[in-house]
Motif scaffolding. Structure first.
Motif, PDB file in Angstrom:
ATOM      1  N   ARG A   9       4.476   9.373 -10.242  1.00 29.47           N
ATOM      2  CA  ARG A   9       4.811   9.792  -9.215  1.00 29.47           C
ATOM      3  C   ARG A   9       5.305   8.574  -8.199  1.00 29.47           C
ATOM      4  N   LEU A  13       8.883   8.001  -6.059  1.00 29.59           N
ATOM      5  CA  LEU A  13       9.079   7.690  -4.715  1.00 29.59           C
ATOM      6  C   LEU A  13       9.368   6.555  -4.392  1.00 29.59           C
ATOM      7  N   HIS A 156      -0.713  17.391  -5.974  1.00 30.79           N
ATOM      8  CA  HIS A 156      -0.844  16.161  -5.299  1.00 30.79           C
ATOM      9  C   HIS A 156      -1.949  15.367  -5.828  1.00 30.79           C
ATOM     10  N   LEU A 161       4.680  14.676  -8.838  1.00 27.59           N
ATOM     11  CA  LEU A 161       5.511  14.681  -7.533  1.00 27.59           C
ATOM     12  C   LEU A 161       5.494  16.157  -7.140  1.00 27.59           C
ATOM     13  N   ASP A 181       5.362  15.529  -1.471  1.00 27.27           N
ATOM     14  CA  ASP A 181       6.360  14.196  -1.213  1.00 27.27           C
ATOM     15  C   ASP A 181       7.589  14.395  -0.583  1.00 27.27           C
TER      16      ASP A 181
END
Length: 287
Positions: A9, A13, A156, A161, A181
């Motif tokens: 994740r 990001l 989460h 993600l 996200d």
């Protein structure tokens, strides 16, 4: 055999925020077949989402079939996993999860999806597309949007993600508070083509609505990413309009607009070219 990259994740990001900082929109898309996913990746897509509506629309039926009792939505995603994940190498693939499924063990199912190679989740099918008395009854009987919010919270916490659909300012706040996200502002069933919606708001009408949803999400957490999807946004030109007209939207997510509409047009045009073939050059015969 495709050697598939696994993603965390945090690295996803970081990748997405680098694009945003560079002034480049994030583009995501749905895939209901392996060939859709393969050529979306070849086109440079940033993320791919697999959910049950993709199977129905690429079988020639409306995407809203995914909200009806034609099959177990979560099972369909698992069935599509091998087909899609086997042809995608360097693009994160997310699973659409029916968060209101009363028979789903959420933690166990999310772990199963991670093991299959999915990098995250989206809330689909979603009761956010349902309104009126039926929606009220779903909320009253324990099958409401709050279950989808909880799905995002659990995902989460599992470091997957999360890119949930939102349909209002309240949805945007709730999903962001749950740790989303990316919030995807859903404007309804995509218009256009042979099996698309005929009824939708105008692009101009959607701008203040999307702005309000994004602002509500960022009141909760300033770094949440926002995409726009659906309704009248059915072409690259439509997406460009929304990205330029809206405040703080970071990109576009297409499903029907990414795989169904291009397929409809390309197949019809190519078939028409084949069926126009003649045995003789009629132009020379006439002269």
């Amino acid at each position: 055999m495709t050697i598939r990259r696994r993603f965390t994740r945090s690295e996803l990001l970081e990748r997405f925020r680098a694009k945003i900082d560079a002034g480049v929109p994030i583009i995501g898309g749905g895939a209901g077949t392996g060939i859709s996913a393969k050529w979306e990746e070849a086109g440079g897509i940033d993320l791919i989402v697999v959910y049950n509506s993709g199977r129905y629309r690429m079988a020639g039926h409306g995407s809203l079939a995914g909200l009806l009792a034609y099959g177990n939505a979560n099972d369909v995603v698992v069935e599509l996993a091998d087909e899609v994940l086997s042809v995608v190498r360097d693009t994160p693939v997310l699973a659409g999860v029916n968060g209101t499924d009363p028979f789903m063990d959420t933690e166990r199912f999310l772990e199963q999806l991670r093991g299959l190679g999915f990098a995250g989740i989206q809330n689909f099918p979603t009761v956010g597309l349902i309104d009126g008395t039926f929606r009220a009854n779903l909320e009253e009987t324990g099958m409401g949007f709050d279950k989808e919010v909880e799905l995002v919270r659990v995902a989460h916490d599992a470091d997957l993600l999360t890119t949930p659909y939102v349909f209002s300012e309240d949805d945007a706040r709730a999903m962001t508070d749950a740790g989303a996200d990316i919030v995807v502002c859903h404007l309804g069933l995509t218009t256009g083509g042979g099996i698309g919606a005929q009824t939708a708001r105008t692009l101009e009408d959607c701008v203040p609505e999307v702005d309000a949803w994004v602002a509500a999400a960022r009141d909760v957490r300033a770094d949440v990413i926002a995409l726009v999807h659906g309704g009248p946004v059915s072409s690259p030109e439509d997406a460009e309009f929304m990205l330029r007209a809206c405040t703080g939207v970071d990109g576009f997510y297409g499903a029907s607009s990414m795989e169904r509409l291009p397929t409809e047009r390309a197949l019809k045009e190519q078939t028409e070219r084949f069926t126009a073939i003649t045995f003789a050059d009629t132009t020379q015969e006439q002269s």
